[in-house]
Motif scaffolding. Structure first.
Motif, short mmCIF file in Angstrom:
data_model
loop_
_atom_site.label_atom_id
_atom_site.label_comp_id
_atom_site.label_asym_id
_atom_site.label_seq_id
_atom_site.Cartn_x
_atom_site.Cartn_y
_atom_site.Cartn_z
N PRO A 199 37.25 -6.64 -30.89
CA PRO A 199 38.04 -6.05 -30.07
C PRO A 199 38.24 -6.75 -28.49
CG PRO A 199 35.91 -5.03 -30.20
CD PRO A 199 36.05 -6.41 -31.58
N ALA A 200 38.37 -6.86 -27.55
CA ALA A 200 39.18 -7.34 -26.83
C ALA A 200 37.75 -8.16 -26.44
CB ALA A 200 39.44 -6.73 -25.78
N GLY A 201 37.87 -9.90 -26.30
CA GLY A 201 37.12 -9.90 -25.76
C GLY A 201 36.17 -10.50 -26.73
N ALA A 202 36.55 -10.40 -28.14
CA ALA A 202 35.26 -10.86 -29.09
C ALA A 202 36.63 -11.30 -30.24
CB ALA A 202 34.74 -9.52 -29.71
N GLU A 203 37.66 -12.21 -29.37
CA GLU A 203 38.31 -12.90 -30.54
C GLU A 203 38.76 -13.99 -31.07
OE1 GLU A 203 40.64 -9.97 -27.05
OE2 GLU A 203 39.08 -11.23 -27.12
N ASP A 204 36.77 -14.37 -30.25
CA ASP A 204 36.98 -16.02 -30.36
C ASP A 204 36.12 -15.75 -31.64
OD1 ASP A 204 38.19 -17.45 -28.98
OD2 ASP A 204 36.56 -17.50 -27.25
N PHE A 205 35.97 -14.82 -32.40
CA PHE A 205 34.48 -14.51 -33.35
C PHE A 205 35.85 -14.70 -34.91
CE2 PHE A 205 32.65 -12.79 -29.38
CZ PHE A 205 31.09 -13.95 -29.98
N CYS A 206 34.73 -15.52 -35.63
CA CYS A 206 34.91 -15.37 -37.14
C CYS A 206 34.86 -13.39 -37.98
CB CYS A 206 34.29 -16.57 -38.46
SG CYS A 206 32.74 -16.29 -38.41
N THR A 207 36.36 -13.35 -38.29
CA THR A 207 36.39 -11.79 -38.70
C THR A 207 37.05 -11.77 -40.45
OG1 THR A 207 38.73 -12.39 -38.52
CG2 THR A 207 36.89 -11.44 -36.94
N THR A 208 36.47 -13.19 -41.02
CA THR A 208 37.25 -12.79 -42.95
C THR A 208 35.93 -14.16 -43.15
OG1 THR A 208 38.31 -14.47 -42.40
CG2 THR A 208 39.30 -12.45 -42.63
#
Length: 357
Positions: A159-168
């Motif tokens: 979500p907005a604000g968490a774009e810098d975290f790896c997701t896969t």
């Protein structure tokens, strides 16, 4: 998953009668009964599992699914259903929720506040950020190693604000290769241990060693969260650093962080975010146990800093065998849970143990 208003009421009831840490609800981690019991309870888009790790129930669900998937390989831990060392993680997450540590520390949003979305984990929360490395990373590794079923693909929502975290898995493995490699080693090691002819106590020690290696490597990777400490008071930052430092001791001792033992260590943790002017052991609205724990954590961190890291090195050196690690676990319980156990006694015993290895 329950509606937000119902969840807010349940959370309020869980914490309303206690100023100290709240970590259990009906004998299980906070709101455990309302988490996903199977993968299909979480969002799926185009055949890809898409949990929302910035929602408390989704992140807690990652733990529930990992524990269920790994339990068949945890026979050496004991006969109870809650003997897996992974139980310490959901208990810590529950404590950070009820103590207000997952809320937005900047005050810019109502994420995580009683007046906002109580299930929201703020991307600005240092505690929520550090826990991301101990929840999302192991879950992605577990899925990659087949513990969630054959061919399961996972893409965390951002979500907005968490774009810098790896997701896969691929993303996290590229950015934090050491942490993902250690989690891979832990999950593959579980399968190997299950088929090993070693005695059960040696299997147990081996699994705990792999688990804590992965945990600590995730902790080191979470240095990416350090900038978020600027949103907190100096006492809270000092406590956070002491809390991280304490992990060095429990990991080297191969602490079996099952539900029963983890509760003992988490219950005395401070039940609210520390503010300027909070000085243990004289924080008026905190219990004797909370004040004692804060004092011990501070002492251990201060001594290690004064000695240039020697205390942690001595401790690691002394945890050189199954027997010394068992003794080390007993000493940690005495130090943290028994106010009459002197810190000087701890220091002298550790020094003596390190010379015998």
């Amino acid at each position: 998953m329950l509606r937000p208003t119902v969840l807010s009421l349940l959370l309020a009831c869980a914490v309303s009668f206690s100023s100290s840490a709240v970590v259990l609800e009906n004998g299980m981690p906070i709101l455990w009964a309302h988490t996903a019991g199977q993968l299909t309870d979480l969002p799926i888009q185009n055949g890809i599992l898409t949990p929302e790790p910035w929602h408390y129930l989704h992140r807690m669900s990652l733990y529930r699914l990992m524990i269920a998937a790994t339990d068949p390989f945890m026979g050496s831990m004991g006969t109870n259903a809650t003997d897996s060392p992974m139980w310490g993680l959901p208990l810590q997450l529950g404590w950070t929720l009820t103590s207000g540590r997952l809320a937005d520390p900047t005050g810019a949003t109502t994420c995580g506040l009683q007046t906002g979305d109580t299930m929201c984990i703020s991307p600005q929360s240092w505690w929520g950020c550090v826990n991301y490395f101990a929840s999302v990373l192991p879950f992605l590794s577990a899925a990659q190693q087949g513990f969630m079923g054959a061919g399961v693909q996972v893409q965390m929502q951002a979500p907005a604000g968490a774009e810098d975290f790896c997701t896969t898995y691929a993303d996290c493995a590229a950015r934090y290769p050491d942490a993902m490699a250690k989690w891979d080693a832990f999950f593959t090691g579980l399968k190997t241990a299950a088929e090993s002819p070693l005695p059960e106590n040696e299997k147990k020690d081996s699994i705990l060693g792999l688990y804590w290696e992965a945990q600590m490597t995730s902790t080191y990777a979470s240095a990416a969260c350090n900038a978020k400490q600027s949103y907190y008071s100096s006492p809270e930052v000092s406590f956070a650093k002491s809390w991280l430092n304490s992990a060095e001791y429990v990991s080297a001792a191969h602490f079996q962080s099952n539900l029963e033992k983890s509760v003992m260590f988490i219950l005395p943790l401070p039940g609210r975010v520390l503010q300027e002017g909070d000085i243990a052991p004289n924080i008026a609205d905190m219990s004797q146990d909370e004040n004692h724990t804060l004092s011990v954590f501070s002492w251990m961190n201060s001594m290690n800093n004064i000695l240039g890291g020697t205390l942690v090195r001595l401790w690691r050196k002394s945890m050189c065998s199954v027997t010394t690690r068992e003794k080390g676990r007993e000493m940690l319980e005495q130090l943290l849970l028994n106010p009459s156990f002197a810190t000087s006694t701890f220091l002298s015993i550790v020094t003596g143990m390190s010379t015998s290895c």
